[in-house]
Design a protein around this motif. Structure first.
Motif, PDB file in Angstrom:
ATOM      1  N   ILE A  45       0.846  -1.202   0.000  1.00 25.78           N
ATOM      2  CA  ILE A  45       0.000   0.000   0.000  1.00 25.78           C
ATOM      3  C   ILE A  45       0.883   1.255   0.000  1.00 25.78           C
ATOM      4  CG2 ILE A  45      -1.993  -1.090   1.117  1.00 25.78           C
ATOM      5  CD1 ILE A  45      -1.119   0.536   3.691  1.00 25.78           C
ATOM      6  N   GLU A  67      -6.656  -8.450   8.738  1.00 25.37           N
ATOM      7  CA  GLU A  67      -6.081  -8.065   7.449  1.00 25.37           C
ATOM      8  C   GLU A  67      -6.036  -9.290   6.541  1.00 25.37           C
ATOM      9  OE1 GLU A  67      -2.582  -5.424   6.349  1.00 25.37           O
ATOM     10  OE2 GLU A  67      -1.627  -7.390   6.471  1.00 25.37           O
ATOM     11  N   GLY A  69      -4.375 -10.372   3.233  1.00 26.95           N
ATOM     12  CA  GLY A  69      -3.336  -9.994   2.277  1.00 26.95           C
ATOM     13  C   GLY A  69      -2.280  -9.150   2.959  1.00 26.95           C
ATOM     14  N   THR A  72       4.609  -8.156   2.678  1.00 25.09           N
ATOM     15  CA  THR A  72       5.781  -7.967   3.551  1.00 25.09           C
ATOM     16  C   THR A  72       5.461  -7.156   4.809  1.00 25.09           C
ATOM     17  OG1 THR A  72       6.495  -6.033   2.286  1.00 25.09           O
ATOM     18  CG2 THR A  72       7.428  -8.153   1.626  1.00 25.09           C
ATOM     19  N   VAL A  94      -0.762 -16.344   2.346  1.00 29.14           N
ATOM     20  CA  VAL A  94      -0.306 -17.696   1.997  1.00 29.14           C
ATOM     21  C   VAL A  94       1.217 -17.784   1.914  1.00 29.14           C
ATOM     22  CG1 VAL A  94      -2.350 -18.551   0.776  1.00 29.14           C
ATOM     23  CG2 VAL A  94      -0.718 -17.107  -0.439  1.00 29.14           C
ATOM     24  N   SER A  95       1.889 -16.643   1.963  1.00 29.97           N
ATOM     25  CA  SER A  95       3.330 -16.648   1.718  1.00 29.97           C
ATOM     26  C   SER A  95       4.154 -16.573   2.993  1.00 29.97           C
ATOM     27  CB  SER A  95       3.713 -15.479   0.799  1.00 29.97           C
ATOM     28  OG  SER A  95       5.128 -15.398   0.713  1.00 29.97           O
ATOM     29  N   GLY A 120      -2.092 -19.599   5.125  1.00 26.99           N
ATOM     30  CA  GLY A 120      -3.050 -20.522   4.504  1.00 26.99           C
ATOM     31  C   GLY A 120      -4.062 -19.686   3.752  1.00 26.99           C
ATOM     32  N   ALA A 122      -6.933 -17.481   2.908  1.00 28.77           N
ATOM     33  CA  ALA A 122      -7.619 -16.606   3.865  1.00 28.77           C
ATOM     34  C   ALA A 122      -9.068 -17.034   4.109  1.00 28.77           C
ATOM     35  CB  ALA A 122      -7.565 -15.160   3.368  1.00 28.77           C
ATOM     36  N   PHE A 139      -9.409  -5.163   6.657  1.00 27.42           N
ATOM     37  CA  PHE A 139      -8.753  -4.607   5.463  1.00 27.42           C
ATOM     38  C   PHE A 139      -8.574  -5.739   4.461  1.00 27.42           C
ATOM     39  CE2 PHE A 139      -4.540  -3.410   3.405  1.00 27.42           C
ATOM     40  CZ  PHE A 139      -5.118  -2.552   2.491  1.00 27.42           C
ATOM     41  N   ALA A 142      -6.156  -8.953  -0.845  1.00 30.81           N
ATOM     42  CA  ALA A 142      -5.540 -10.184  -1.373  1.00 30.81           C
ATOM     43  C   ALA A 142      -6.100 -10.428  -2.779  1.00 30.81           C
ATOM     44  CB  ALA A 142      -5.812 -11.347  -0.427  1.00 30.81           C
TER      45      ALA A 142
HETATM   46  C1  LIG Z   1      -1.435  -6.903  -2.636  1.00 27.93           C
HETATM   47  S1  LIG Z   1      -0.579  -8.029  -1.604  1.00 27.93           S
HETATM   48  C2  LIG Z   1      -0.899  -7.373   0.006  1.00 27.93           C
HETATM   49  C3  LIG Z   1      -0.108  -6.130   0.263  1.00 27.93           C
HETATM   50  C4  LIG Z   1      -0.084  -5.711   1.719  1.00 27.93           C
HETATM   51  N1  LIG Z   1      -1.394  -5.369   2.193  1.00 27.93           N
HETATM   52  C5  LIG Z   1       0.876  -4.560   1.918  1.00 27.93           C
HETATM   53  O1  LIG Z   1       0.431  -3.422   2.088  1.00 27.93           O
HETATM   54  O2  LIG Z   1       2.087  -4.770   1.858  1.00 27.93           O
HETATM   55  C6  LIG Z   1      -1.612  -9.446  -1.676  1.00 27.93           C
HETATM   56  C7  LIG Z   1      -1.215 -10.581  -0.750  1.00 27.93           C
HETATM   57  O3  LIG Z   1      -2.305 -11.499  -0.748  1.00 27.93           O
HETATM   58  C8  LIG Z   1      -1.771 -12.788  -0.573  1.00 27.93           C
HETATM   59  N2  LIG Z   1      -2.769 -13.763  -1.053  1.00 27.93           N
HETATM   60  C9  LIG Z   1      -3.125 -14.043  -2.328  1.00 27.93           C
HETATM   61  N3  LIG Z   1      -4.070 -14.986  -2.361  1.00 27.93           N
HETATM   62  C10 LIG Z   1      -4.353 -15.297  -1.076  1.00 27.93           C
HETATM   63  C11 LIG Z   1      -5.245 -16.201  -0.449  1.00 27.93           C
HETATM   64  N4  LIG Z   1      -6.075 -16.978  -1.157  1.00 27.93           N
HETATM   65  N5  LIG Z   1      -5.241 -16.258   0.898  1.00 27.93           N
HETATM   66  C12 LIG Z   1      -4.419 -15.469   1.647  1.00 27.93           C
HETATM   67  N6  LIG Z   1      -3.557 -14.597   1.092  1.00 27.93           N
HETATM   68  C13 LIG Z   1      -3.507 -14.521  -0.239  1.00 27.93           C
HETATM   69  C14 LIG Z   1      -0.470 -12.783  -1.368  1.00 27.93           C
HETATM   70  O4  LIG Z   1       0.418 -13.769  -0.879  1.00 27.93           O
HETATM   71  C15 LIG Z   1       0.030 -11.359  -1.144  1.00 27.93           C
HETATM   72  O5  LIG Z   1       0.960 -11.317  -0.104  1.00 27.93           O
END
Ligand SMILES: C[S@@+](CC[C@H](N)C(=O)[O-])C[C@H]1O[C@@H](n2cnc3c(N)ncnc32)[C@H](O)[C@@H]1O
Length: 224
Positions: A45, A67, A69, A72, A94-95, A120, A122, A139, A142
């Motif tokens: 963000i 939250e 997603g 980092t 998930v990461s 896992g 979300a 928030f 994802a």
């Molecule tokens: C746009 S990034 C989030 C950015 C974060 N809010 C930030 O400000 O730094 C989206 C995140 O969603 C996660 N994601 C994608 N699919 C997902 C799922 N099904 N369940 C949980 N997390 C997921 C990805 O691993 C990624 O880290």
């Protein structure tokens, strides 16, 4: 009525970013490390959005937040900063790799004790939550195709007057492409159109960063 908005040039946007009071060296260091990931850093963000989310959490007196997603950890750090010392932020991602970066900075910032990171999908994490205690703030940032599902799960667990935030609702302007076949664009278009008809919430879309919608959960029996 004349148009009443200011188009942001890069210079004007820089001015906006510079005129926030938040100056957190830990956040700045986290943003720098995330930049090292290259194009992926765009997922983080924007700084003024982070400052806004901290302020919003404080204004609401939020104690419990979700939250969806985390990446980092930048937005998580912003939300957690806005919660009291005994506040609670459930982070879903998930990461392992990306969130491990966040964990280091959360520790440095002294807010790690407020964060419960669950790795896992979300939707699984949300569906496994007990209906109580309720959350004050959610928030969603994802996978776009699941935004509507995340919304439904979050809304049932939100207290009246709680707020759901949706990131990327302008989708870099692609939201206006009515003929788009892109799954993410279509999901966001459908969500944006749905939210304005959803009597359970009061919404406003802010043109901050890539677009941020605030949806306040109405109290039972509340008149619009
Ligand atoms: C746009 S990034 C989030 C950015 C974060 N809010 C930030 O400000 O730094 C989206 C995140 O969603 C996660 N994601 C994608 N699919 C997902 C799922 N099904 N369940 C949980 N997390 C997921 C990805 O691993 C990624 O880290």
């Amino acid at each position: 009525m004349p148009d009443k908005f200011t188009s942001l040039s890069a210079e004007l946007y820089g001015y906006v970013v510079d005129h926030r009071s938040e100056r957190d060296p830990v956040l700045a260091a986290l943003a720098r490390e995330t930049e090292g990931l290259g194009g992926l850093a765009l997922m983080q963000i924007a700084p003024e959005q982070g400052a806004f989310m901290t302020l919003l959490a404080r204004l609401m007196g939020a104690r419990r937040a979700i939250e969806i997603g985390t990446f980092t950890g930048y937005s998580a750090l912003c939300i957690a900063r806005g919660l009291p010392d005994d506040g609670y932020l459930l982070c879903c991602d998930v990461s392992e790799e990306w969130t491990a970066i966040g964990r280091r900075y959360w520790a440095q910032a002294g807010i790690a004790h407020k964060i419960d990171l669950r790795l896992g999908p979300a939707l699984d994490t949300l569906r496994a939550l007990a209906p109580e205690p309720r959350f004050d703030l959610a928030f969603i940032d994802a996978d776009k195709a699941n935004y509507r599902n995340y919304y439904e799960e979050a809304l049932t667990r939100l207290r009246p007057n709680g707020v759901v935030l949706f990131d990327n609702v302008l989708w870099m302007g692609q939201i206006l492409d009515a003929a788009s076949r892109d799954e993410n664009t279509r999901a966001l278009q459908a969500l944006n159109d749905f939210l304005v008809t959803d009597a359970r919430v009061e919404t406003v879309m802010l043109p901050i960063a890539d677009g941020l919608t605030l949806a306040r959960k109405r109290a039972v029996g509340e008149r619009g």
